[in-house]
Write a protein that holds these residues in place. Structure first.
Motif, PDB file in Angstrom:
ATOM      1  N   MET A 145       0.806  -1.214   0.000  1.00  0.00           N
ATOM      2  CA  MET A 145       0.000   0.000   0.000  1.00  0.00           C
ATOM      3  C   MET A 145       0.846   1.274   0.000  1.00  0.00           C
ATOM      4  SD  MET A 145      -1.625  -0.113   3.866  1.00  0.00           S
ATOM      5  CE  MET A 145      -2.700   1.296   3.610  1.00  0.00           C
ATOM      6  N   TYR A 146       0.219   2.325  -0.518  1.00  0.00           N
ATOM      7  CA  TYR A 146       0.729   3.696  -0.450  1.00  0.00           C
ATOM      8  C   TYR A 146      -0.394   4.540   0.103  1.00  0.00           C
ATOM      9  CZ  TYR A 146       1.319   8.501  -1.964  1.00  0.00           C
ATOM     10  OH  TYR A 146       1.372   9.865  -1.976  1.00  0.00           O
ATOM     11  N   VAL A 147      -0.075   5.468   0.996  1.00  0.00           N
ATOM     12  CA  VAL A 147      -1.078   6.362   1.577  1.00  0.00           C
ATOM     13  C   VAL A 147      -0.610   7.803   1.398  1.00  0.00           C
ATOM     14  CG1 VAL A 147      -2.355   6.992   3.657  1.00  0.00           C
ATOM     15  CG2 VAL A 147      -1.670   4.608   3.299  1.00  0.00           C
ATOM     16  N   LEU A 159      -3.502   2.066  -3.548  1.00  0.00           N
ATOM     17  CA  LEU A 159      -3.183   3.480  -3.351  1.00  0.00           C
ATOM     18  C   LEU A 159      -4.342   4.148  -2.625  1.00  0.00           C
ATOM     19  CD1 LEU A 159      -1.856   4.288  -6.948  1.00  0.00           C
ATOM     20  CD2 LEU A 159      -0.549   3.442  -4.997  1.00  0.00           C
ATOM     21  N   TYR A 160      -4.085   4.657  -1.420  1.00  0.00           N
ATOM     22  CA  TYR A 160      -5.127   5.316  -0.626  1.00  0.00           C
ATOM     23  C   TYR A 160      -4.882   6.827  -0.615  1.00  0.00           C
ATOM     24  CZ  TYR A 160      -6.778   0.830   1.075  1.00  0.00           C
ATOM     25  OH  TYR A 160      -7.306  -0.426   1.152  1.00  0.00           O
ATOM     26  N   GLY A 161      -5.879   7.577  -0.983  1.00  0.00           N
ATOM     27  CA  GLY A 161      -5.769   9.039  -1.050  1.00  0.00           C
ATOM     28  C   GLY A 161      -6.234   9.484  -2.417  1.00  0.00           C
ATOM     29  N   GLY A 162      -5.312   9.452  -3.374  1.00  0.00           N
ATOM     30  CA  GLY A 162      -5.678   9.651  -4.768  1.00  0.00           C
ATOM     31  C   GLY A 162      -5.979  11.065  -5.208  1.00  0.00           C
ATOM     32  N   LYS A 184      -3.574  -3.003   8.484  1.00  0.00           N
ATOM     33  CA  LYS A 184      -3.555  -4.380   8.994  1.00  0.00           C
ATOM     34  C   LYS A 184      -3.871  -5.415   7.913  1.00  0.00           C
ATOM     35  CE  LYS A 184      -5.059  -2.710  13.512  1.00  0.00           C
ATOM     36  NZ  LYS A 184      -6.176  -2.686  14.474  1.00  0.00           N
ATOM     37  N   GLU A 185      -4.522  -4.971   6.836  1.00  0.00           N
ATOM     38  CA  GLU A 185      -4.818  -5.858   5.720  1.00  0.00           C
ATOM     39  C   GLU A 185      -3.676  -5.929   4.722  1.00  0.00           C
ATOM     40  OE1 GLU A 185      -8.376  -4.237   4.076  1.00  0.00           O
ATOM     41  OE2 GLU A 185      -9.583  -4.616   5.884  1.00  0.00           O
ATOM     42  N   SER A 186      -2.618  -5.154   4.985  1.00  0.00           N
ATOM     43  CA  SER A 186      -1.499  -5.062   4.055  1.00  0.00           C
ATOM     44  C   SER A 186      -0.252  -5.726   4.623  1.00  0.00           C
ATOM     45  CB  SER A 186      -1.219  -3.594   3.739  1.00  0.00           C
ATOM     46  OG  SER A 186      -0.232  -3.470   2.748  1.00  0.00           O
ATOM     47  N   SER A 187       0.771  -5.901   3.781  1.00  0.00           N
ATOM     48  CA  SER A 187       2.020  -6.535   4.218  1.00  0.00           C
ATOM     49  C   SER A 187       3.248  -5.654   4.030  1.00  0.00           C
ATOM     50  CB  SER A 187       2.241  -7.848   3.461  1.00  0.00           C
ATOM     51  OG  SER A 187       1.250  -8.797   3.809  1.00  0.00           O
ATOM     52  N   ILE A 188       3.132  -4.568   3.255  1.00  0.00           N
ATOM     53  CA  ILE A 188       4.255  -3.651   3.019  1.00  0.00           C
ATOM     54  C   ILE A 188       3.683  -2.261   2.739  1.00  0.00           C
ATOM     55  CG2 ILE A 188       6.331  -3.148   1.642  1.00  0.00           C
ATOM     56  CD1 ILE A 188       6.241  -6.084   0.664  1.00  0.00           C
ATOM     57  N   LEU A 189       4.342  -1.213   3.261  1.00  0.00           N
ATOM     58  CA  LEU A 189       3.991   0.174   2.927  1.00  0.00           C
ATOM     59  C   LEU A 189       5.165   0.810   2.194  1.00  0.00           C
ATOM     60  CD1 LEU A 189       1.904   2.741   3.801  1.00  0.00           C
ATOM     61  CD2 LEU A 189       4.050   3.387   4.875  1.00  0.00           C
TER      62      LEU A 189
END
Length: 280
Positions: free
Chosen positions: A122-124, A154-157, A190-195
């Motif tokens: 993920m990316y935020v 990708l969260y935000g966008g 928590k649903e992700s494995s890498i940021l």
């Protein structure tokens, strides 16, 4: 504009006379000049919530004007508070009156964490020039060819590069999903494995300790200045120097291929993120 500036100074002066503060704190460099004209002898603290490097992001002529103007004003404040040691060191080249206090971070306070088993990265953040989503997409293009079953979320966008990047992502067809900003970001960590964080500069980088507090390994460019203050390279995350796309992709690929490594780094991040609790 000149009339509005005079009105602002007048109203600031009235407000200060009414409140009679012992100290004034300002987190915006562009307001310092107005406060200096209105405050009288009251001490002024400037909180550097961007960084001194931020002044250098303009084209060369505007950069020279902005830097000369803003730095001449900052010299007149009684104290600068920086968020990182790197930014503090930069400001100390201008004035000795500098302290460092890191951001308070909204951390995961539950007993649930990512188990780092989901094939999800993920990316935020914003879609802006500062965040350098272009580099993120180039990194993902390399990584995706090696690990076809992983997905980038990708969260935000939102941001000034939103339209162009949406089009580029559609053409890539590389397991990338764009999500709107969410108030439930802790559950998404928590649903992700890498940021991943590919910023050109960061005054701090709040998403790093947020993700770490959820047990998620983080990978970031060693940009000025936040990531190097937050991440202990190879222990609770990974810092990529010299903005190397290939090195970044290799490190992400290593994490994807090694679940045990992801879990070890994530566990270390939970502990190190506690430095940023409000009580500290």
């Amino acid at each position: 504009k000149y009339k509005l500036q005079k009105l602002l100074i007048k109203r600031l002066r009235f407000g200060i006379e009414d409140i009679k503060p012992a100290v004034i704190v300002c987190p915006r460099i562009d307001l310092i000049g107005y406060i200096l004209k209105a405050k009288g002898n009251i001490p002024l603290i400037y909180e550097s919530h961007s960084s001194r490097k931020w002044i250098s992001k303009y084209e060369w002529l505007l950069r020279y004007i902005k830097r000369y103007y803003y730095e001449s004003l900052v010299k007149k404040v009684q104290m600068i508070v920086a968020l990182t040691e790197g930014d503090a060191a930069d400001w100390r080249k201008l004035t000795p009156h500098v302290s460092m206090i890191p951001n308070v971070v909204h951390l995961n306070n539950s007993n649930s964490y990512s188990d780092c088993t989901a094939k999800s990265v993920m990316y935020v953040g914003r879609f802006s020039k500062q965040k350098d989503i272009g580099s993120l997409l180039r990194i993902w293009d390399i990584v995706h060819q090696r690990h076809l079953d992983w997905t980038l979320h990708l969260y935000g966008g939102y941001g000034e590069e939103q339209t162009a990047l949406y089009q580029e992502i559609k053409q890539m067809e590389s397991n990338i999903i764009i999500h709107e900003a969410t108030s439930d970001i802790m559950e998404k960590y928590k649903e992700s494995s890498i940021l991943l964080l590919t910023s050109r500069y960061e005054p701090f980088g709040l998403v790093l300790p947020e993700a770490m507090s959820c047990g998620v390994p983080v990978v970031a460019f060693d940009c000025p200045y936040g990531p190097a203050d937050i991440i202990t390279d190879g222990v609770d995350g990974f810092l990529i120097r010299h903005r190397s796309i290939e090195d970044f992709a290799n490190k992400v690929s290593q994490l994807m291929a090694d679940q045990k490594l992801r879990q070890e780094v994530g566990k270390a991040g939970i502990e190190s993120s506690r430095r940023y609790e409000a009580s500290k």
